[in-house]
Design a protein around this motif. Structure first.
Motif, PDB file in Angstrom:
ATOM      1  N   ALA A   1       0.833  -1.205   0.000  1.00  0.00           N
ATOM      2  CA  ALA A   1       0.000   0.000   0.000  1.00  0.00           C
ATOM      3  C   ALA A   1       0.867   1.254   0.000  1.00  0.00           C
ATOM      4  O   ALA A   1       0.570   2.230  -0.708  1.00  0.00           O
ATOM      5  CB  ALA A   1      -0.941  -0.003   1.206  1.00  0.00           C
ATOM      6  N   ALA A   2       1.953   1.241   0.774  1.00  0.00           N
ATOM      7  CA  ALA A   2       2.853   2.393   0.795  1.00  0.00           C
ATOM      8  C   ALA A   2       3.492   2.601  -0.574  1.00  0.00           C
ATOM      9  O   ALA A   2       3.603   3.743  -1.048  1.00  0.00           O
ATOM     10  CB  ALA A   2       3.931   2.191   1.863  1.00  0.00           C
ATOM     11  N   ALA A   3       3.871   1.512  -1.233  1.00  0.00           N
ATOM     12  CA  ALA A   3       4.453   1.632  -2.577  1.00  0.00           C
ATOM     13  C   ALA A   3       3.411   2.135  -3.571  1.00  0.00           C
ATOM     14  O   ALA A   3       3.718   2.941  -4.461  1.00  0.00           O
ATOM     15  CB  ALA A   3       5.008   0.289  -3.028  1.00  0.00           C
ATOM     16  N   LEU A   4       2.167   1.674  -3.419  1.00  0.00           N
ATOM     17  CA  LEU A   4       1.098   2.127  -4.316  1.00  0.00           C
ATOM     18  C   LEU A   4       0.842   3.623  -4.162  1.00  0.00           C
ATOM     19  O   LEU A   4       0.705   4.350  -5.150  1.00  0.00           O
ATOM     20  CB  LEU A   4      -0.185   1.343  -4.042  1.00  0.00           C
ATOM     21  CG  LEU A   4      -1.411   1.731  -4.846  1.00  0.00           C
ATOM     22  CD1 LEU A   4      -1.212   1.415  -6.322  1.00  0.00           C
ATOM     23  CD2 LEU A   4      -2.638   1.012  -4.328  1.00  0.00           C
ATOM     24  N   PHE A   5       0.816   4.105  -2.921  1.00  0.00           N
ATOM     25  CA  PHE A   5       0.557   5.524  -2.697  1.00  0.00           C
ATOM     26  C   PHE A   5       1.761   6.390  -3.076  1.00  0.00           C
ATOM     27  O   PHE A   5       1.597   7.541  -3.466  1.00  0.00           O
ATOM     28  CB  PHE A   5       0.161   5.775  -1.244  1.00  0.00           C
ATOM     29  CG  PHE A   5      -1.119   5.097  -0.859  1.00  0.00           C
ATOM     30  CD1 PHE A   5      -2.192   5.036  -1.736  1.00  0.00           C
ATOM     31  CD2 PHE A   5      -1.269   4.502   0.376  1.00  0.00           C
ATOM     32  CE1 PHE A   5      -3.375   4.415  -1.400  1.00  0.00           C
ATOM     33  CE2 PHE A   5      -2.444   3.881   0.734  1.00  0.00           C
ATOM     34  CZ  PHE A   5      -3.499   3.834  -0.154  1.00  0.00           C
ATOM     35  N   THR A   6       2.955   5.840  -2.992  1.00  0.00           N
ATOM     36  CA  THR A   6       4.145   6.599  -3.361  1.00  0.00           C
ATOM     37  C   THR A   6       4.286   6.712  -4.868  1.00  0.00           C
ATOM     38  O   THR A   6       4.502   7.804  -5.402  1.00  0.00           O
ATOM     39  CB  THR A   6       5.400   5.930  -2.782  1.00  0.00           C
ATOM     40  OG1 THR A   6       5.256   5.846  -1.369  1.00  0.00           O
ATOM     41  CG2 THR A   6       6.642   6.727  -3.122  1.00  0.00           C
ATOM     42  N   HIS A   7       4.159   5.580  -5.567  1.00  0.00           N
ATOM     43  CA  HIS A   7       4.423   5.543  -7.005  1.00  0.00           C
ATOM     44  C   HIS A   7       3.161   5.651  -7.858  1.00  0.00           C
ATOM     45  O   HIS A   7       3.251   5.706  -9.083  1.00  0.00           O
ATOM     46  CB  HIS A   7       5.161   4.253  -7.365  1.00  0.00           C
ATOM     47  CG  HIS A   7       6.455   4.099  -6.635  1.00  0.00           C
ATOM     48  ND1 HIS A   7       7.548   4.912  -6.853  1.00  0.00           N
ATOM     49  CD2 HIS A   7       6.836   3.237  -5.659  1.00  0.00           C
ATOM     50  CE1 HIS A   7       8.539   4.552  -6.062  1.00  0.00           C
ATOM     51  NE2 HIS A   7       8.138   3.526  -5.323  1.00  0.00           N
ATOM     52  N   LYS A   8       1.989   5.599  -7.256  1.00  0.00           N
ATOM     53  CA  LYS A   8       0.675   5.670  -7.924  1.00  0.00           C
ATOM     54  C   LYS A   8       0.373   4.438  -8.770  1.00  0.00           C
ATOM     55  O   LYS A   8      -0.723   4.281  -9.248  1.00  0.00           O
ATOM     56  CB  LYS A   8       0.539   6.912  -8.823  1.00  0.00           C
ATOM     57  CG  LYS A   8       0.951   8.214  -8.203  1.00  0.00           C
ATOM     58  CD  LYS A   8       0.008   8.671  -7.132  1.00  0.00           C
ATOM     59  CE  LYS A   8       0.300  10.062  -6.673  1.00  0.00           C
ATOM     60  NZ  LYS A   8       1.400  10.191  -5.754  1.00  0.00           N
ATOM     61  N   SER A   9       1.349   3.557  -8.966  1.00  0.00           N
ATOM     62  CA  SER A   9       1.153   2.350  -9.764  1.00  0.00           C
ATOM     63  C   SER A   9       2.237   1.348  -9.397  1.00  0.00           C
ATOM     64  O   SER A   9       3.410   1.714  -9.287  1.00  0.00           O
ATOM     65  CB  SER A   9       1.233   2.696 -11.249  1.00  0.00           C
ATOM     66  OG  SER A   9       1.117   1.533 -12.020  1.00  0.00           O
ATOM     67  N   ILE A  10       1.840   0.082  -9.211  1.00  0.00           N
ATOM     68  CA  ILE A  10       2.808  -0.959  -8.902  1.00  0.00           C
ATOM     69  C   ILE A  10       2.505  -2.181  -9.755  1.00  0.00           C
ATOM     70  O   ILE A  10       1.377  -2.391 -10.207  1.00  0.00           O
ATOM     71  CB  ILE A  10       2.809  -1.345  -7.404  1.00  0.00           C
ATOM     72  CG1 ILE A  10       1.428  -1.819  -6.949  1.00  0.00           C
ATOM     73  CG2 ILE A  10       3.325  -0.224  -6.549  1.00  0.00           C
ATOM     74  CD1 ILE A  10       1.390  -2.370  -5.545  1.00  0.00           C
ATOM     75  N   LYS A  11       3.529  -2.992  -9.953  1.00  0.00           N
ATOM     76  CA  LYS A  11       3.387  -4.247 -10.681  1.00  0.00           C
ATOM     77  C   LYS A  11       3.580  -5.372  -9.679  1.00  0.00           C
ATOM     78  O   LYS A  11       4.625  -5.463  -9.027  1.00  0.00           O
ATOM     79  CB  LYS A  11       4.434  -4.327 -11.794  1.00  0.00           C
ATOM     80  CG  LYS A  11       4.347  -5.559 -12.643  1.00  0.00           C
ATOM     81  CD  LYS A  11       5.410  -5.524 -13.727  1.00  0.00           C
ATOM     82  CE  LYS A  11       5.395  -6.793 -14.534  1.00  0.00           C
ATOM     83  NZ  LYS A  11       6.453  -6.784 -15.551  1.00  0.00           N
ATOM     84  N   THR A  12       2.556  -6.229  -9.528  1.00  0.00           N
ATOM     85  CA  THR A  12       2.600  -7.299  -8.543  1.00  0.00           C
ATOM     86  C   THR A  12       1.797  -8.493  -9.054  1.00  0.00           C
ATOM     87  O   THR A  12       1.273  -8.450 -10.162  1.00  0.00           O
ATOM     88  CB  THR A  12       2.064  -6.798  -7.182  1.00  0.00           C
ATOM     89  OG1 THR A  12       2.198  -7.832  -6.208  1.00  0.00           O
ATOM     90  CG2 THR A  12       0.615  -6.379  -7.279  1.00  0.00           C
ATOM     91  N   THR A  13       1.723  -9.536  -8.249  1.00  0.00           N
ATOM     92  CA  THR A  13       0.940 -10.701  -8.664  1.00  0.00           C
ATOM     93  C   THR A  13      -0.538 -10.423  -8.468  1.00  0.00           C
ATOM     94  O   THR A  13      -0.937  -9.553  -7.686  1.00  0.00           O
ATOM     95  CB  THR A  13       1.338 -11.949  -7.859  1.00  0.00           C
ATOM     96  OG1 THR A  13       1.054 -11.727  -6.485  1.00  0.00           O
ATOM     97  CG2 THR A  13       2.798 -12.286  -8.056  1.00  0.00           C
ATOM     98  N   GLU A  14      -1.363 -11.163  -9.171  1.00  0.00           N
ATOM     99  CA  GLU A  14      -2.813 -10.957  -9.113  1.00  0.00           C
ATOM    100  C   GLU A  14      -3.361 -11.239  -7.722  1.00  0.00           C
ATOM    101  O   GLU A  14      -4.231 -10.521  -7.230  1.00  0.00           O
ATOM    102  CB  GLU A  14      -3.486 -11.860 -10.149  1.00  0.00           C
ATOM    103  CG  GLU A  14      -4.974 -11.631 -10.269  1.00  0.00           C
ATOM    104  CD  GLU A  14      -5.595 -12.463 -11.359  1.00  0.00           C
ATOM    105  OE1 GLU A  14      -6.810 -12.318 -11.573  1.00  0.00           O
ATOM    106  OE2 GLU A  14      -4.890 -13.264 -12.000  1.00  0.00           O
ATOM    107  N   THR A  15      -2.834 -12.271  -7.055  1.00  0.00           N
ATOM    108  CA  THR A  15      -3.326 -12.619  -5.719  1.00  0.00           C
ATOM    109  C   THR A  15      -3.025 -11.511  -4.720  1.00  0.00           C
ATOM    110  O   THR A  15      -3.886 -11.132  -3.929  1.00  0.00           O
ATOM    111  CB  THR A  15      -2.671 -13.930  -5.258  1.00  0.00           C
ATOM    112  OG1 THR A  15      -2.881 -14.928  -6.253  1.00  0.00           O
ATOM    113  CG2 THR A  15      -3.262 -14.397  -3.953  1.00  0.00           C
ATOM    114  N   ARG A  16      -1.817 -10.970  -4.788  1.00  0.00           N
ATOM    115  CA  ARG A  16      -1.474  -9.878  -3.871  1.00  0.00           C
ATOM    116  C   ARG A  16      -2.298  -8.634  -4.159  1.00  0.00           C
ATOM    117  O   ARG A  16      -2.711  -7.921  -3.236  1.00  0.00           O
ATOM    118  CB  ARG A  16       0.012  -9.549  -3.985  1.00  0.00           C
ATOM    119  CG  ARG A  16       0.894 -10.576  -3.366  1.00  0.00           C
ATOM    120  CD  ARG A  16       2.345 -10.210  -3.514  1.00  0.00           C
ATOM    121  NE  ARG A  16       3.190 -11.228  -2.920  1.00  0.00           N
ATOM    122  CZ  ARG A  16       4.497 -11.206  -2.980  1.00  0.00           C
ATOM    123  NH1 ARG A  16       5.122 -10.229  -3.611  1.00  0.00           N
ATOM    124  NH2 ARG A  16       5.198 -12.156  -2.413  1.00  0.00           N
ATOM    125  N   ALA A  17      -2.536  -8.349  -5.423  1.00  0.00           N
ATOM    126  CA  ALA A  17      -3.318  -7.161  -5.770  1.00  0.00           C
ATOM    127  C   ALA A  17      -4.762  -7.303  -5.292  1.00  0.00           C
ATOM    128  O   ALA A  17      -5.357  -6.340  -4.806  1.00  0.00           O
ATOM    129  CB  ALA A  17      -3.281  -6.939  -7.277  1.00  0.00           C
TER     130      ALA A  17
END
Length: 171
Positions: A25-41
């Motif tokens: 969540a911190a990475a999402l709010f910092t970068h506005k977009s993240i690349k991760t696995t579907e389960t984690r998302a």
């Protein structure tokens, strides 16, 4: 021992999952977009949506609730001062998940998770009575009271027939 209600743990126990989701969540709010696995998302989406709802409230209690999850004060400050005003008009759906394909090493389904920061366009509500009156054009009738109507004068047909002998019927 009670079983988890939201699916399998993501690579460890509950404490590890909370920390991992907080870091995502911190990475999402910092970068506005993240690349991760579907389960984690899919596991991150409800947490991120709830944190954005707290940021939209904007009071001290909401800030402390977010700080209990995300311990980085700069990320929380950015969430409350930058992201929350951009999504203030949006009623929900602050995140978007787009599938990217499969990871080469373990064939895990990869997604791009991003914040939806575009301004929302309000939908125009149409009721049945307003659409019927709005769609029908208004026709104005012009009434002329003193206008005299002239009837067309018919020319005598017999005179034309007598003048042209080819058009006469012979029985």
């Amino acid at each position: 021992m009670p079983k988890p209600t939201k699916g399998p743990r993501l690579g460890g126990g509950p404490a590890h999952e909370r920390l991992m989701l907080a870091n995502l969540a911190a990475a999402l709010f910092t970068h506005k977009s993240i690349k991760t696995t579907e389960t984690r998302a899919k596991r991150l989406r409800p947490l991120a949506e709830r944190l954005v709802q707290f940021a939209k409230r904007g009071d001290l209690h909401a800030r402390r609730r977010v700080l209990a999850t995300i311990t980085d004060k700069t990320v929380v400050h950015e969430l409350f001062t930058v992201i929350a005003p951009q999504v203030n008009e949006r009623q929900g759906g602050y995140t978007r998940i787009t599938k990217l394909g499969f990871r080469k090493g373990d064939n895990a389904s990869m997604v791009q998770m991003e914040l939806v920061l575009e301004p929302v366009t309000p939908k125009v509500k149409h009721s049945k009575t307003s659409t019927v009156t709005a769609e029908k054009p208004v026709v104005e009738e012009v009434v002329v009271a003193d206008a005299a109507v002239e009837e067309p004068v018919e020319a005598p047909v017999e005179a034309d027939a007598a003048a042209d002998p080819d058009t006469t019927d012979t029985k």
